[in-house]
Design a protein around this motif. Sequence first.
Motif, mmCIF file in Angstrom:
data_model
loop_
_atom_site.group_PDB
_atom_site.id
_atom_site.type_symbol
_atom_site.label_atom_id
_atom_site.label_comp_id
_atom_site.label_asym_id
_atom_site.label_seq_id
_atom_site.Cartn_x
_atom_site.Cartn_y
_atom_site.Cartn_z
ATOM 1 N N GLU A 169 0.853 -1.338 0.227
ATOM 2 C CA GLU A 169 0.296 0.087 -0.448
ATOM 3 C C GLU A 169 0.985 1.174 0.288
ATOM 4 O O GLU A 169 0.583 2.585 -0.613
ATOM 5 C CB GLU A 169 -1.000 -0.281 1.664
ATOM 6 C CG GLU A 169 -1.829 1.279 1.275
ATOM 7 C CD GLU A 169 -2.928 1.048 2.266
ATOM 8 O OE1 GLU A 169 -3.273 2.257 2.924
ATOM 9 O OE2 GLU A 169 -2.897 0.138 3.140
ATOM 10 N N LEU A 170 1.749 1.288 0.882
ATOM 11 C CA LEU A 170 2.504 2.244 0.716
ATOM 12 C C LEU A 170 3.141 2.580 -0.714
ATOM 13 O O LEU A 170 3.506 3.534 -0.579
ATOM 14 C CB LEU A 170 3.706 2.346 2.625
ATOM 15 C CG LEU A 170 3.378 2.097 3.265
ATOM 16 C CD1 LEU A 170 4.337 1.895 4.199
ATOM 17 C CD2 LEU A 170 2.585 3.534 3.690
ATOM 18 N N ARG A 171 3.926 1.281 -1.044
ATOM 19 C CA ARG A 171 4.207 1.300 -2.612
ATOM 20 C C ARG A 171 3.350 2.346 -3.395
ATOM 21 O O ARG A 171 3.723 2.685 -3.684
ATOM 22 C CB ARG A 171 5.346 0.298 -2.281
ATOM 23 C CG ARG A 171 5.779 0.989 -4.513
ATOM 24 C CD ARG A 171 6.839 -0.697 -4.220
ATOM 25 N NE ARG A 171 6.131 -2.083 -4.160
ATOM 26 C CZ ARG A 171 5.234 -2.598 -5.718
ATOM 27 N NH1 ARG A 171 5.793 -1.635 -6.752
ATOM 28 N NH2 ARG A 171 4.440 -3.505 -5.206
ATOM 29 N N HIS A 172 3.008 1.449 -3.551
ATOM 30 C CA HIS A 172 1.505 2.569 -4.768
ATOM 31 C C HIS A 172 1.104 4.091 -4.093
ATOM 32 O O HIS A 172 1.570 4.494 -5.316
ATOM 33 C CB HIS A 172 0.140 1.575 -3.931
ATOM 34 C CG HIS A 172 0.285 0.081 -5.113
ATOM 35 N ND1 HIS A 172 -0.785 -1.288 -5.236
ATOM 36 C CD2 HIS A 172 1.270 -0.279 -5.742
ATOM 37 C CE1 HIS A 172 -0.310 -1.974 -5.662
ATOM 38 N NE2 HIS A 172 0.675 -1.686 -5.956
ATOM 39 N N GLU A 179 3.141 5.375 -2.887
ATOM 40 C CA GLU A 179 4.585 6.936 -3.474
ATOM 41 C C GLU A 179 4.240 6.449 -4.821
ATOM 42 O O GLU A 179 4.584 7.813 -5.168
ATOM 43 C CB GLU A 179 6.009 6.225 -2.893
ATOM 44 C CG GLU A 179 6.705 6.944 -3.070
ATOM 45 C CD GLU A 179 6.735 8.467 -2.930
ATOM 46 O OE1 GLU A 179 7.281 9.294 -3.495
ATOM 47 O OE2 GLU A 179 6.436 8.364 -1.629
ATOM 48 N N GLU A 180 3.910 5.314 -5.325
ATOM 49 C CA GLU A 180 3.998 5.414 -7.565
ATOM 50 C C GLU A 180 2.844 6.421 -8.010
ATOM 51 O O GLU A 180 3.053 7.336 -8.376
ATOM 52 C CB GLU A 180 3.853 4.702 -7.642
ATOM 53 C CG GLU A 180 5.125 3.307 -7.467
ATOM 54 C CD GLU A 180 4.661 1.418 -7.836
ATOM 55 O OE1 GLU A 180 3.597 1.862 -7.907
ATOM 56 O OE2 GLU A 180 5.644 1.341 -7.585
ATOM 57 N N LEU A 181 1.779 6.126 -7.198
ATOM 58 C CA LEU A 181 0.614 7.681 -7.513
ATOM 59 C C LEU A 181 1.318 9.021 -6.846
ATOM 60 O O LEU A 181 0.623 9.767 -8.080
ATOM 61 C CB LEU A 181 -1.138 7.297 -6.181
ATOM 62 C CG LEU A 181 -1.558 5.910 -7.339
ATOM 63 C CD1 LEU A 181 -2.686 5.380 -6.197
ATOM 64 C CD2 LEU A 181 -2.089 5.493 -8.933
ATOM 65 N N LYS A 182 1.673 9.195 -5.982
ATOM 66 C CA LYS A 182 1.694 10.931 -5.766
ATOM 67 C C LYS A 182 3.023 11.223 -7.262
ATOM 68 O O LYS A 182 3.318 12.170 -7.483
ATOM 69 C CB LYS A 182 2.699 10.864 -4.123
ATOM 70 C CG LYS A 182 2.311 10.401 -3.071
ATOM 71 C CD LYS A 182 2.558 10.640 -1.793
ATOM 72 C CE LYS A 182 1.696 10.484 -0.722
ATOM 73 N NZ LYS A 182 2.624 10.762 1.126
ATOM 74 N N GLN A 183 4.345 10.280 -7.513
ATOM 75 C CA GLN A 183 5.133 10.555 -8.519
ATOM 76 C C GLN A 183 4.418 11.077 -9.422
ATOM 77 O O GLN A 183 4.829 12.005 -10.412
ATOM 78 C CB GLN A 183 6.184 9.032 -8.333
ATOM 79 C CG GLN A 183 6.731 9.375 -7.360
ATOM 80 C CD GLN A 183 7.488 8.682 -7.312
ATOM 81 O OE1 GLN A 183 7.770 7.098 -8.368
ATOM 82 N NE2 GLN A 183 8.829 8.099 -6.411
ATOM 83 N N LEU A 184 3.540 9.701 -9.996
ATOM 84 C CA LEU A 184 2.675 10.085 -11.077
ATOM 85 C C LEU A 184 1.459 11.443 -11.379
ATOM 86 O O LEU A 184 2.161 12.055 -11.945
ATOM 87 C CB LEU A 184 1.533 8.985 -11.051
ATOM 88 C CG LEU A 184 0.518 9.230 -13.243
ATOM 89 C CD1 LEU A 184 1.782 8.941 -13.491
ATOM 90 C CD2 LEU A 184 0.493 7.628 -12.573
ATOM 91 N N THR A 185 0.660 11.521 -9.804
ATOM 92 C CA THR A 185 0.389 13.325 -9.933
ATOM 93 C C THR A 185 1.160 14.718 -9.798
ATOM 94 O O THR A 185 1.047 14.873 -11.089
ATOM 95 C CB THR A 185 -0.452 13.062 -8.316
ATOM 96 O OG1 THR A 185 -1.236 11.981 -8.561
ATOM 97 C CG2 THR A 185 -1.468 14.027 -8.159
ATOM 98 N N ARG A 186 2.489 14.294 -8.837
ATOM 99 C CA ARG A 186 3.295 15.343 -9.453
ATOM 100 C C ARG A 186 3.585 15.072 -10.721
ATOM 101 O O ARG A 186 3.353 16.651 -11.648
ATOM 102 C CB ARG A 186 4.705 15.123 -8.908
ATOM 103 C CG ARG A 186 4.486 15.024 -6.895
ATOM 104 C CD ARG A 186 5.925 15.279 -6.331
ATOM 105 N NE ARG A 186 6.684 13.672 -6.551
ATOM 106 C CZ ARG A 186 6.188 12.996 -5.400
ATOM 107 N NH1 ARG A 186 5.411 13.795 -4.552
ATOM 108 N NH2 ARG A 186 6.444 12.270 -5.705
ATOM 109 N N SER A 187 4.274 14.364 -11.455
ATOM 110 C CA SER A 187 4.148 14.476 -12.838
ATOM 111 C C SER A 187 3.208 15.259 -14.161
ATOM 112 O O SER A 187 3.622 16.209 -15.135
ATOM 113 C CB SER A 187 5.215 13.426 -13.680
ATOM 114 O OG SER A 187 4.275 11.852 -13.954
ATOM 115 N N LEU A 188 1.991 14.488 -13.606
ATOM 116 C CA LEU A 188 0.877 15.542 -14.210
ATOM 117 C C LEU A 188 0.629 16.651 -13.805
ATOM 118 O O LEU A 188 0.344 17.530 -15.222
ATOM 119 C CB LEU A 188 -0.129 14.242 -14.390
ATOM 120 C CG LEU A 188 -0.520 12.931 -14.466
ATOM 121 C CD1 LEU A 188 -1.382 11.937 -14.228
ATOM 122 C CD2 LEU A 188 0.204 13.215 -16.210
#
Length: 296
Positions: free
Chosen positions: A56-59, A61-70
């Motif tokens: 859950e933590l890894r997911h 973090e990946e979502l946060k990174q994607l949101t930042r990139s978008l």
Amino acid sequence: MEEIETEEEKLFKKHRKEKKELQAKIQAMKNAVAKNDKKRRKQLVEKVAKFEAELELRHEEELKQLTRSLDKPSTVESSTNEITNLELEIENEKTIEQSRISKAQKRREKKAAQDKEREERIAEAEIENLKGARHLENQKLAEILAKRQLQIKQIPSDGHCMYKAIEDQLKKQNSLLTLAELRIQAAEYMRSHVDDFLPFLSNSNTGDMYTPEEFEKYCDEVANTAAWGGQLELRALSHVLKMPVEVIQADSAPVTIGEEYGSKPVILVYMRHAYGLGEHYNSVEQLTDLPAEDIC
């Protein structure tokens, strides 16, 4: 025109796949631990919670990174002589994209909350079951089987448990029938003996006896899906195999189906509280010597 898959959709698909893989791994771990092994069951619950938390933590973090990139603003180069239509079009596209991300984020947060609640309920149920109905049922069955020098042989809980348990029993009698063949033969027998089975099947919504069409659909599901098998299918298979089927239970005397056949019976164990989804069938095998600490 074929719709292009977005980076966000790709990430959602990846996360769903990883969750399914983790659940499969957890189920395999559960199946590998004896139900009456309190110490290992407790360790298993802790491991499951750790694995799920890490995923859950890894997911997240990946979502946060994607949101930042978008969220990074795109640079649009234009000459000073261009009219503002292009800029307005870009703004509209940004608004639509942000709206899409916002809706997806809400769906994601709702799904994550539901998953977390479900996982917490499962973990609580696992701990409770160590002292609840499932544990008591296991103890009773162990005592009943031990008197006959038998013990439970675990069968996966995948909808095919009854057929797999029979398949396992038949192997001990040198039969090569598979669960797929057992399903097909049970359905064929039921179709050819409609009057023996139709009166026991009714529509759960109306309470009326199945119509011929509903009965045919039921038989098709017996043959071609992972539909759970019960007493009707056991009766059909006892006639197909021409041998009795004995079902051992914790809270009542064993039930034998197909007593008219005099051959060695197929022996199954029926469990009401084996899994959160409910009823389950296991096979049996010869009792093996257990360490003193494992004996109830």
